[in-house]
Scaffold this active site. Sequence first.
Site, mmCIF file in Angstrom:
data_model
loop_
_atom_site.group_PDB
_atom_site.id
_atom_site.type_symbol
_atom_site.label_atom_id
_atom_site.label_comp_id
_atom_site.label_asym_id
_atom_site.label_seq_id
_atom_site.Cartn_x
_atom_site.Cartn_y
_atom_site.Cartn_z
ATOM 1 N N GLY A 99 -67.094 35.805 59.148
ATOM 2 C CA GLY A 99 -67.126 36.725 58.015
ATOM 3 C C GLY A 99 -65.794 37.376 57.715
ATOM 4 O O GLY A 99 -65.559 37.822 56.590
ATOM 5 N N GLU A 140 -67.654 31.514 54.904
ATOM 6 C CA GLU A 140 -68.421 32.501 54.139
ATOM 7 C C GLU A 140 -67.619 32.924 52.907
ATOM 8 O O GLU A 140 -66.753 33.774 53.019
ATOM 9 C CB GLU A 140 -68.737 33.725 55.002
ATOM 10 N N TYR A 258 -78.015 43.760 66.009
ATOM 11 C CA TYR A 258 -77.422 45.008 65.544
ATOM 12 C C TYR A 258 -78.245 45.501 64.368
ATOM 13 O O TYR A 258 -79.067 44.759 63.814
ATOM 14 C CB TYR A 258 -75.952 44.807 65.129
ATOM 15 N N TRP A 347 -76.935 36.770 66.479
ATOM 16 C CA TRP A 347 -75.580 37.299 66.342
ATOM 17 C C TRP A 347 -75.642 38.731 66.832
ATOM 18 O O TRP A 347 -76.356 39.517 66.205
ATOM 19 C CB TRP A 347 -75.097 37.249 64.893
#
Length: 373
Positions: A99, A140, A258, A347
Amino acid sequence: MAAKLLLFLFFSFPFLLQFHFSAGQNPVRGGYWSADSEFPVSDIDSTLFTHLFCAFADLNPQTNRVTVSAANQPRFSSFTSTVRSRNPNVRTLLSIGGGNSSPAGFASMASQASSRKSFIDSSINLARSYNFHGLDLDWEYPSTRTEMNNLGLLLNEWRAGLNNESAVTGRPKLLLSAALFRNSDYYTLLYPIQAIRNSLDWINVMAYDFYGPGWSNVTGPPAALYNPGTQVSGDYGIRSWIQSGIPANKLVLGFPFYGYAWRLVNANNHGFFAPTSGAAITPDGAVSYAQIRTFIAQNNAVEVYNATVVSNYCYAGTTWIGFDDTQSIRAKVSYVKQNGLLGYFAWQVGADDNGTLSRTASQAWGSRQLVAM
Ligand SMILES: *[C@@H]1O[C@H](CO)[C@@H](O)[C@H](O)[C@H]1NC(C)=O
Ligand SMILES: *[C@@H]1O[C@H](CO)[C@@H](O)[C@H](O)[C@H]1NC(C)=O
Ligand SMILES: *[C@@H]1O[C@H](CO)[C@@H](O)[C@H](O)[C@H]1NC(C)=O
Ligand SMILES: *[C@@H]1O[C@H](CO)[C@@H](O)[C@H](O)[C@H]1NC(C)=O
């Protein structure tokens, strides 16, 4: 009787579970490790995973070659041997991009046959010299029709390159996967479906980051499995990939270790889609699962699991956090099994709380055989 015997065998000889899958593609119980997390590679409990992704190698936009920064070389070059010391069967993939990398570099590399070849050849050399079992692309995102077409060319040529390398050297083929957007189209721009189907071993579907304080001024389930009336859910994304022509057994569902923290406008309005005034706890609101568990313990936060949406949240005062806790992870693994997907990935492993979510996912997957009987 037969069922009883089978049950006995499965309880007694867990290795038979592996055998059960050997007819098709190996299932993926995956996790990314991020170099940025500073989580020691040796602390990964690799027994909970079949595949570990080492993130990220970079694309050098001048040479179009895949590189690993000098700071990351020691951990990347020893990644496979380190995680294999606990689990000799775990397979590792070198993940390229991410990212924070420039999508323009990928667009430029993918636009010419010669630069695609530099990229592909260097990726194979790097994977082999560091003893990875495969490569994973994280561009991305391609954002024009031409870039999507060029992604298709890249994947097809990459597949040919991997096949050739294996044929020439006699070594097992390197795996090839890609982390792609949650839906089969990136905001109405369809991915190159045929190239993806023919050239990738599987797709990591990034079914998260649906809501966050950086782009939503109301609270929301950051990785909802269901979100009726919207195109923003894991289930919507998976169905879009299947409808576009990717078989379910090439799809790997991603979930986040997360969450996102918002500041509520009104402490008494604390459900989904409640007004907020921005991020809480961190500048962009991103908080690891370990931080969230600490926040809950220290603030005696109220914890809610919404089984309709499949998302957890918690709140204390005006702080509100949406995330995946053990209930969400279990429900998602169960969804993966029920829909015949290839597996799941997280992730990222360094954000877990002492392996709680990794263990939850692995154990939820392990109950498959008992359910199937
Ligand atoms: C095939 O693989 C070999 C060994 O990696 C390499 O030297 C050669 O350039 C490759 N050929 C093509 C056409 O990619
Ligand atoms: C929140 O965002 C929506 C959509 O961008 C916008 O219409 C609305 O005015 C915003 N509300 C506040 C309180 O900023
Ligand atoms: C779960 O969330 C949805 C969406 O906001 C809501 O409609 C539903 O009432 C919630 N369920 C529970 C049990 O709170
Ligand atoms: C971490 O998890 C392991 C394995 O479940 C457990 O034995 C250990 O006590 C945990 N450590 C902490 C600090 O919670």
